[in-house]
Design a protein around this motif. Structure first.
Motif, PDB file in Angstrom:
ATOM      1  N   ASN A  39      38.155 -87.607 151.564  1.00  0.00           N
ATOM      2  CA  ASN A  39      38.415 -88.553 152.653  1.00  0.00           C
ATOM      3  C   ASN A  39      39.234 -87.971 153.795  1.00  0.00           C
ATOM      4  O   ASN A  39      39.674 -88.709 154.674  1.00  0.00           O
ATOM      5  CB  ASN A  39      39.120 -89.801 152.102  1.00  0.00           C
ATOM      6  N   GLY A  40      39.454 -86.667 153.755  1.00  0.00           N
ATOM      7  CA  GLY A  40      40.072 -86.019 154.907  1.00  0.00           C
ATOM      8  C   GLY A  40      41.499 -85.575 154.741  1.00  0.00           C
ATOM      9  O   GLY A  40      42.120 -85.127 155.718  1.00  0.00           O
ATOM     10  N   ALA A  41      42.060 -85.690 153.536  1.00  0.00           N
ATOM     11  CA  ALA A  41      43.407 -85.170 153.331  1.00  0.00           C
ATOM     12  C   ALA A  41      43.434 -83.684 153.656  1.00  0.00           C
ATOM     13  O   ALA A  41      42.518 -82.939 153.290  1.00  0.00           O
ATOM     14  CB  ALA A  41      43.855 -85.397 151.889  1.00  0.00           C
ATOM     15  N   ALA A  42      44.487 -83.246 154.345  1.00  0.00           N
ATOM     16  CA  ALA A  42      44.595 -81.831 154.698  1.00  0.00           C
ATOM     17  C   ALA A  42      44.821 -80.983 153.451  1.00  0.00           C
ATOM     18  O   ALA A  42      44.343 -79.846 153.365  1.00  0.00           O
ATOM     19  CB  ALA A  42      45.740 -81.625 155.688  1.00  0.00           C
ATOM     20  N   ALA A  43      45.551 -81.561 152.482  1.00  0.00           N
ATOM     21  CA  ALA A  43      45.856 -80.855 151.243  1.00  0.00           C
ATOM     22  C   ALA A  43      46.410 -81.864 150.259  1.00  0.00           C
ATOM     23  O   ALA A  43      46.728 -82.999 150.621  1.00  0.00           O
ATOM     24  CB  ALA A  43      46.865 -79.730 151.487  1.00  0.00           C
ATOM     25  N   ALA A  44      46.535 -81.445 149.005  1.00  0.00           N
ATOM     26  CA  ALA A  44      47.115 -82.298 147.974  1.00  0.00           C
ATOM     27  C   ALA A  44      48.205 -81.531 147.234  1.00  0.00           C
ATOM     28  O   ALA A  44      48.099 -80.316 147.042  1.00  0.00           O
ATOM     29  CB  ALA A  44      46.047 -82.764 146.987  1.00  0.00           C
ATOM     30  N   VAL A  45      49.243 -82.264 146.849  1.00  0.00           N
ATOM     31  CA  VAL A  45      50.312 -81.692 146.031  1.00  0.00           C
ATOM     32  C   VAL A  45      50.042 -82.097 144.594  1.00  0.00           C
ATOM     33  O   VAL A  45      49.980 -83.292 144.270  1.00  0.00           O
ATOM     34  CB  VAL A  45      51.696 -82.197 146.481  1.00  0.00           C
ATOM     35  N   VAL A  46      49.861 -81.099 143.715  1.00  0.00           N
ATOM     36  CA  VAL A  46      49.465 -81.372 142.334  1.00  0.00           C
ATOM     37  C   VAL A  46      50.341 -80.583 141.367  1.00  0.00           C
ATOM     38  O   VAL A  46      51.012 -79.627 141.747  1.00  0.00           O
ATOM     39  CB  VAL A  46      47.981 -81.005 142.094  1.00  0.00           C
ATOM     40  N   LEU A  47      50.296 -80.997 140.112  1.00  0.00           N
ATOM     41  CA  LEU A  47      51.005 -80.244 139.079  1.00  0.00           C
ATOM     42  C   LEU A  47      50.386 -78.865 138.916  1.00  0.00           C
ATOM     43  O   LEU A  47      49.160 -78.719 138.922  1.00  0.00           O
ATOM     44  CB  LEU A  47      50.926 -80.983 137.743  1.00  0.00           C
ATOM     45  N   GLU A  48      51.230 -77.882 138.756  1.00  0.00           N
ATOM     46  CA  GLU A  48      50.760 -76.516 138.528  1.00  0.00           C
ATOM     47  C   GLU A  48      49.814 -76.477 137.325  1.00  0.00           C
ATOM     48  O   GLU A  48      48.779 -75.796 137.345  1.00  0.00           O
ATOM     49  CB  GLU A  48      51.967 -75.606 138.276  1.00  0.00           C
ATOM     50  N   SER A  49      50.135 -77.255 136.293  1.00  0.00           N
ATOM     51  CA  SER A  49      49.338 -77.238 135.072  1.00  0.00           C
ATOM     52  C   SER A  49      47.952 -77.859 135.245  1.00  0.00           C
ATOM     53  O   SER A  49      47.081 -77.677 134.396  1.00  0.00           O
ATOM     54  CB  SER A  49      50.081 -77.995 133.960  1.00  0.00           C
ATOM     55  N   ARG A  50      47.728 -78.588 136.355  1.00  0.00           N
ATOM     56  CA  ARG A  50      46.437 -79.234 136.556  1.00  0.00           C
ATOM     57  C   ARG A  50      45.696 -78.712 137.787  1.00  0.00           C
ATOM     58  O   ARG A  50      44.617 -79.210 138.126  1.00  0.00           O
ATOM     59  CB  ARG A  50      46.627 -80.757 136.663  1.00  0.00           C
ATOM     60  N   ALA A  51      46.279 -77.734 138.449  1.00  0.00           N
ATOM     61  CA  ALA A  51      45.681 -77.232 139.693  1.00  0.00           C
ATOM     62  C   ALA A  51      44.263 -76.717 139.473  1.00  0.00           C
ATOM     63  O   ALA A  51      43.388 -76.886 140.341  1.00  0.00           O
ATOM     64  CB  ALA A  51      46.560 -76.136 140.290  1.00  0.00           C
ATOM     65  N   GLY A  52      44.001 -76.139 138.328  1.00  0.00           N
ATOM     66  CA  GLY A  52      42.678 -75.588 138.055  1.00  0.00           C
ATOM     67  C   GLY A  52      41.569 -76.625 138.082  1.00  0.00           C
ATOM     68  O   GLY A  52      40.398 -76.296 138.326  1.00  0.00           O
ATOM     69  N   GLU A  53      41.910 -77.892 137.837  1.00  0.00           N
ATOM     70  CA  GLU A  53      40.902 -78.963 137.826  1.00  0.00           C
ATOM     71  C   GLU A  53      40.281 -79.190 139.201  1.00  0.00           C
ATOM     72  O   GLU A  53      39.189 -79.746 139.309  1.00  0.00           O
ATOM     73  CB  GLU A  53      41.527 -80.278 137.341  1.00  0.00           C
ATOM     74  N   PHE A  54      41.007 -78.741 140.246  1.00  0.00           N
ATOM     75  CA  PHE A  54      40.576 -79.065 141.604  1.00  0.00           C
ATOM     76  C   PHE A  54      40.157 -77.826 142.389  1.00  0.00           C
ATOM     77  O   PHE A  54      40.115 -77.845 143.622  1.00  0.00           O
ATOM     78  CB  PHE A  54      41.697 -79.806 142.336  1.00  0.00           C
ATOM     79  N   ALA A  55      39.823 -76.765 141.672  1.00  0.00           N
ATOM     80  CA  ALA A  55      39.419 -75.515 142.315  1.00  0.00           C
ATOM     81  C   ALA A  55      38.224 -75.752 143.235  1.00  0.00           C
ATOM     82  O   ALA A  55      37.228 -76.364 142.847  1.00  0.00           O
ATOM     83  CB  ALA A  55      39.074 -74.479 141.249  1.00  0.00           C
ATOM     84  N   GLY A  56      38.353 -75.285 144.455  1.00  0.00           N
ATOM     85  CA  GLY A  56      37.262 -75.372 145.414  1.00  0.00           C
ATOM     86  C   GLY A  56      37.109 -76.710 146.116  1.00  0.00           C
ATOM     87  O   GLY A  56      36.246 -76.874 146.982  1.00  0.00           O
ATOM     88  N   LYS A  57      37.934 -77.691 145.762  1.00  0.00           N
ATOM     89  CA  LYS A  57      37.804 -79.022 146.384  1.00  0.00           C
ATOM     90  C   LYS A  57      38.589 -79.147 147.680  1.00  0.00           C
ATOM     91  O   LYS A  57      38.344 -80.051 148.485  1.00  0.00           O
ATOM     92  CB  LYS A  57      38.246 -80.117 145.407  1.00  0.00           C
ATOM     93  N   GLY A  58      39.551 -78.239 147.875  1.00  0.00           N
ATOM     94  CA  GLY A  58      40.352 -78.271 149.090  1.00  0.00           C
ATOM     95  C   GLY A  58      41.690 -77.607 148.867  1.00  0.00           C
ATOM     96  O   GLY A  58      42.032 -77.225 147.733  1.00  0.00           O
ATOM     97  N   PRO A  59      42.482 -77.459 149.941  1.00  0.00           N
ATOM     98  CA  PRO A  59      43.794 -76.816 149.808  1.00  0.00           C
ATOM     99  C   PRO A  59      44.727 -77.605 148.892  1.00  0.00           C
ATOM    100  O   PRO A  59      44.741 -78.839 148.907  1.00  0.00           O
ATOM    101  CB  PRO A  59      44.324 -76.800 151.250  1.00  0.00           C
ATOM    102  N   LEU A  60      45.502 -76.865 148.104  1.00  0.00           N
ATOM    103  CA  LEU A  60      46.450 -77.479 147.179  1.00  0.00           C
ATOM    104  C   LEU A  60      47.821 -76.834 147.316  1.00  0.00           C
ATOM    105  O   LEU A  60      47.938 -75.651 147.655  1.00  0.00           O
ATOM    106  CB  LEU A  60      45.977 -77.308 145.731  1.00  0.00           C
ATOM    107  N   PHE A  61      48.853 -77.630 147.039  1.00  0.00           N
ATOM    108  CA  PHE A  61      50.206 -77.108 146.862  1.00  0.00           C
ATOM    109  C   PHE A  61      50.579 -77.409 145.415  1.00  0.00           C
ATOM    110  O   PHE A  61      50.748 -78.576 145.042  1.00  0.00           O
ATOM    111  CB  PHE A  61      51.197 -77.762 147.829  1.00  0.00           C
TER     112      PHE A  61
END
Length: 472
Positions: free
Chosen positions: A63-85
């Motif tokens: 929906n256009g979020a520039a990035a998402a802040v996620v748990l380090e332990s779950r970051a792999g779930e969102f690979a390729g979906k957009g920028p993450l912190f």
């Protein structure tokens, strides 16, 4: 940094000690809810009581979020979906960003708490300060462990003023929140028997509210209601805090900002006052003596912030009730209209009496009646039944014609009323709705009020739906 950027990617990495994945974009806003997220926002995947924000990360990025802040332990779930912190703890990362926001800010900051009137006072401060410079304030009632850091994180670096609402249900909750905000001015609207179930006594409530003074910047100002029975207790707490000055407000002869006369109208109030010794008359675009008294606290805070007092008094005319806290709605009905006062956001004994006071001032139409639709006031502990029954006096004093009551606690008021005042009673707001809809007619003035948990907001929604349909 682009003019539209709230935070640069580099500043986000530094503030949150985050690992950037897929780039570190600048962001224009901060969100924790995909339903209100705007393109360019930074989405924090906060884990709440009912839902985990990680379940909405993919939707946020789509929906256009520039990035998402996620748990380090779950970051792999969102690979390729957009920028993450990626961070060890998402809420703590948002707290860290809030602290960084406060550290970079040159704004003059005011924090507001109190048993009654926090949000209305916060909104009044937003209104009057916005007339004098860029003002950032809490959205809705974002006043808890996630609402305060979220509001801080959203504060633009060029804000001239910041207005923060700080709430509590238990002792010790305000201290860490106000430590983040570090206000120049801390305002307590009043102390009343609210959250007795958790705190046990009104004195304990006063002490918990007084925690707001602990976070003041050195030499800051404490603004206190001089009329409240616990004024001396609050004053002593302020004197023991970093505060360098105490400003009092109310009708008390010794108040620094003193109301000498108030003229109440159904949709506004005219106040005559002395502001630090100077006579003044001003209009507030919102009804009720409680609103007029809180406006004095607003002006005391404005002066302590170094803003223009005269301009603020003029701007009070633009203050209107927040949604669910006295908002006035005209409902078309056969043969005329019904005046609805929506007080459904929350309730306690003091705010309930204030709402009944406004109802008592409201003019009724031809053959109209003053009607109160009341739900349970919660978190009052063992005194709850007596505090509900005790509202009977306010019902009588304010010439309320009919009371519709919902909930086991409100039944105590129902039983304390004379038979001619009893409209209907039901165990819940949902079960009461039909009786209310059937009873109302053109010319009536109706106030709907109850604690959030009593669900009286559904009655307001039903009234809007029914009478909007009638108008069609």
């Amino acid at each position: 940094m682009p003019a539209s950027a709230l935070w640069t990617g580099a500043a986000l990495v530094e503030a949150m000690q985050a690992r950037a994945i897929g780039g570190a974009p600048d962001v224009s806003g901060v969100s924790i809810d995909t339903r209100t997220l705007k393109p360019g926002d930074l989405f924090f995947a906060i884990k709440g009581d009912a839902r985990d924000g990680h379940d909405f990360v993919a939707a946020a990025l789509e929906n256009g979020a520039a990035a998402a802040v996620v748990l380090e332990s779950r970051a792999g779930e969102f690979a390729g979906k957009g920028p993450l912190f990626a961070v060890p703890d998402v809420l703590e990362a948002m707290v860290a960003l809030g602290r960084a926001s406060r550290a970079r800010s040159q704004a003059r900051i005011v924090a507001v708490t109190g048993s009654v009137g926090k949000t209305g006072t916060k909104e009044a401060l937003r209104t009057v300060l916005s007339a004098q410079g860029a003002t950032h304030a809490s959205a809705a009632s974002y006043n808890n462990h996630w609402g305060v850091p979220l509001t801080l994180a959203r504060m633009p670096a060029d804000s001239r003023f910041g207005v923060f609402e700080i709430g509590m249900n238990h002792a010790g909750e305000i201290t860490p929140l106000v430590a983040m905000v570090r206000p120049h001015v801390a305002l307590i609207t009043t102390v009343e028997p609210v959250h007795l179930e958790n705190l046990g006594s009104v004195e304990a409530i006063a002490d918990a509210k007084a925690e707001i003074f602990s976070g003041l910047v050195e030499g800051g100002t404490a603004v206190i209601n001089r009329d409240n029975p616990h004024y001396e207790r609050l004053r002593r707490a302020a004197e023991a805090s970093p505060a360098g000055r105490i400003v009092s407000f109310g009708e008390h002869p010794e108040a620094d900002v003193r109301m000498t006369r108030v003229i109440l109208h159904p949709d506004q109030s005219i106040v005559e006052a002395t502001l630090f010794g100077e006579a003044a008359t001003f209009r507030i675009g919102s009804p009720g003596k409680h609103v007029a008294l809180n406006s004095l606290g607003v002006l005391g805070a404005v002066q302590a912030l170094g803003a223009d007092l005269a301009l603020a008094a003029i701007a009070l005319a633009d203050v209107t009730p927040p949604t669910g806290r006295g908002e006035q709605i005209r409902l078309p009905a056969p043969g005329g209209e019904i005046a609805l006062y929506d007080e459904s956001y929350n309730a306690n004994p003091a705010s309930m009496r204030a709402a009944l006071g406004v109802l008592g001032q409201a003019p009724v139409g031809l053959r109209g009646r003053r009607i109160a639709v009341l739900g349970d006031m919660l978190e009052l502990g063992p005194e709850g039944p007596a505090l509900h029954a005790g509202l009977a006096g306010a019902v009588m004093e304010n010439r309320v014609d009919l009371v519709f009551a919902a909930g086991p606690l409100m039944k105590n008021l129902w039983l304390a009323l004379p038979l001619e005042k009893r409209g209907a009673y039901a165990p819940s707001a949902a079960e009461l709705t039909g009786a209310v809809l059937a009873a109302l007619r053109a010319g009536d003035v109706v106030t709907v009020k109850g604690s959030n948990g009593s669900r009286t907001g559904a009655i307001v929604a039903a009234l809007k739906s029914r009478f909007a349909t009638n108008a069609a």
